[in-house]
Design an enzyme around this catalytic site. Structure first.
Site, PDB file in Angstrom:
ATOM      1  CG  ASP A  13      22.225  28.913  28.009  1.00 26.22           C
ATOM      2  OD1 ASP A  13      23.151  28.998  27.186  1.00 26.22           O
ATOM      3  OD2 ASP A  13      21.021  28.977  27.704  1.00 26.22           O
ATOM      4  CG  HIS A  41      29.966  28.805  25.381  1.00 22.77           C
ATOM      5  ND1 HIS A  41      30.836  27.775  25.129  1.00 22.77           N
ATOM      6  CD2 HIS A  41      28.731  28.253  25.327  1.00 22.77           C
ATOM      7  CE1 HIS A  41      30.140  26.651  24.942  1.00 22.77           C
ATOM      8  NE2 HIS A  41      28.864  26.921  25.047  1.00 22.77           N
TER       9      HIS A  41
END
Ligand code: GDP
Ligand code: IMO
Ligand code: MG
Length: 424
Positions: A13, A41
């Site tokens: 992340d 994403h």
């Protein structure tokens, strides 16, 4: 020839999706090299806000061919949902392809992931995304997996699935589950064949041609080094290799074709799932980072664990990935902090100080982070677009990380949107 590999240098992340989306404007091809729909994403651009799971983040650029690479595990129904989500937003996905060698994730992998995690004692739980990723890679390495290309050979696929059924049944029932519903599996395959058959390709000639034509290729990783199967906080890791050396295998490009390795890091650190996370802040500062940074999982919605930037991790990541440059995202999240800490070493239980490698996982739980405290800049950076726009104290923070890691930071994120980026 330009082949840029984009990898996470923390616990996932880091903002890989937004960087790939930005770089894709100059790319002929974008290839995801590992993982499955455990990834989330986030991309924010003129088309809207998206959480991509399997589809490469180059998909918003019509000139970019997007490939789900050989190193991936693909849940066809999850992929279908993602394709439909993009099409509903008016995105052209005609340029999406899937490697015939990528593994196919079946409904029983989801069930195995759930059952295995339920069976682990507290303290041993991995905190997986429950997307079946571990069991699918397990089947790959035990040579009991199905591949996306099998969809194009129905007799072969049927025979394999029937042959694998006793093994799958045994695993499921030993964990308290029930035998797999083969009818359901065949139905999934039938459906997948219907909407994917034209997109399943042999990526080797594709990559070969792209390289021969001197094209620009982006290779997108999932997760980050600290959850790498070999180099992460084992066993609290994923079942593939989010590190750059695997990009060559997973995307199907020769090692020496890789020209850039861009390591993505946040200006602080986050982690979802279990396991050691040395700079975790279980306090008000951690909560502020979570709130200001919007730190909730893009795939599972879980609150992310938050903490200060850890340059020990970055040095480790820079070495193992062969990082040629860093992109630092979310600098803006630190805008209001009076002071900012950066972890520059780990004090081990025996008094030794570790600066650029990771102690074994059991020791990682016991190390004490050594911090350097830096002044904050206490002004907004969200409108900054050039290096000179950044407040001098923010520049000093960036310089400090560069000096600590000996790697240049060439992109600085000051907001989640495509253009909220300082390119140096
Ligand atoms: P990935 O899995 O590495 O692609 O990263 P995620 O999308 O899971 O998490 C990154 C989060 O940070 C997303 O919500 C992004 O929209 C957001 N983000 C990325 N870069 C920046 C930035 O520079 N500033 C801010 N405020 N948010 C960012
Ligand atoms: P992106 O690509 C953050 C974590 C899980 C768990 C471990 C294993 O968005 O950075 P898995 O489901 O892979 O077996 O879970 O890895 N994890 C992620 N954490 N971002 C991700 O992807 C992740 N994918 C898996 O939380 O700790
Ligand atoms: Mg993510």
């Amino acid at each position: 020839m330009t082949v840029k590999v984009v990898v996470g240098t923390q616990y996932g992340d880091e903002g890989k999706g937004r960087i790939v989306d930005f770089l894709a404007k100059d790319a002929d091809m974008a290839v995801r090299f590992q993982g499955g729909d455990n990834a989330g994403h986030t991309v924010i651009n003129d088309f809207g806000q998206f959480a991509l799971h399997m589809i490469p983040s180059g998909i918003f650029n019509p000139q970019t061919v997007n490939v789900i690479g050989t190193g991936c595990v693909v849940n066809p129904l999850a992929l279908k949902a993602e394709m439909e989500m993009l099409e509903a937003s008016g995105i052209d996905i005609g340029n999406l392809y899937i490697s015939n060698r990528a593994q196919m994730l079946m409904p029983y992998h989801l069930e195995l992931d759930r059952l295995e995690e339920a069976q682990r004692d507290t303290g041993q739980k991995i905190g997986t995304t429950q997307r079946g990723i571990g069991p699918a890679y397990e089947d790959k390495t035990s040579r009991s997996g199905l591949r996306m290309g099998d969809l194009l050979h129905s007799v072969w696929l049927e025979e394999r699935l029937e042959n694998l059924a006793p093994r799958i049944s045994q695993r499921l029932t030993s964990l308290g589950g029930v035998a797999p519903d083969l009818g359901e599996c065949f139905a999934v395959c039938e459906e997948a064949r219907g909407f994917l058959a034209d997109r399943i390709v042999d990526t080797v000639p594709l990559m070969r041609a792209a390289l021969a034509q001197n094209q620009t290729i982006l290779v997108e990783g999932q997760l980050g080094i600290m959850r790498d199967l070999d180099y992460g906080v084992y066993p609290f890791v994923t079942s593939s290799h989010p590190s750059a050396p695997y990009a060559a295998v997973g995307a199907g490009v020769p090692l020496q074709a890789i020209t850039h390795i861009i390591g993505i890091t946040k200006a602080y650190a986050t982690s979802v799932g279990s396991g050691p996370f040395p700079t975790e802040l279980d306090d008000e500062t951690g909560a502020t980072l979570r709130n200001v940074g919007g730190e909730y999982g893009a795939t599972t919605g879980r609150p992310r664990r938050c903490g200060w930037l850890d340059v020990v991790t970055l040095r480790y990541a820079a070495f193992l990935n062969g990082v040629t440059e860093f992109a630092m995202t979310k600098l803006d999240v630190l805008d209001e902090f009076k002071t900012i800490k950066v972890c520059v070493g780990y004090r081990c239980p025996d008094g030794r100080v570790e600066r650029d490698s990771m102690p074994d996982t059991p020791l990682m739980e016991q190390i004490e982070p050594i911090y350097v405290e830096l002044p904050g800049w206490r002004e907004s950076t969200v409108q900054c677009r050039t290096w000179s726009d950044l407040p001098p104290t923010a520049q000093e923070f960036v310089h400090f990380v560069e000096q600590q890691t000996q790697v240049d930071i060439t992109y600085i994120g000051v907001g989640p949107a495509r253009d909220q980026l300082v390119v140096r």
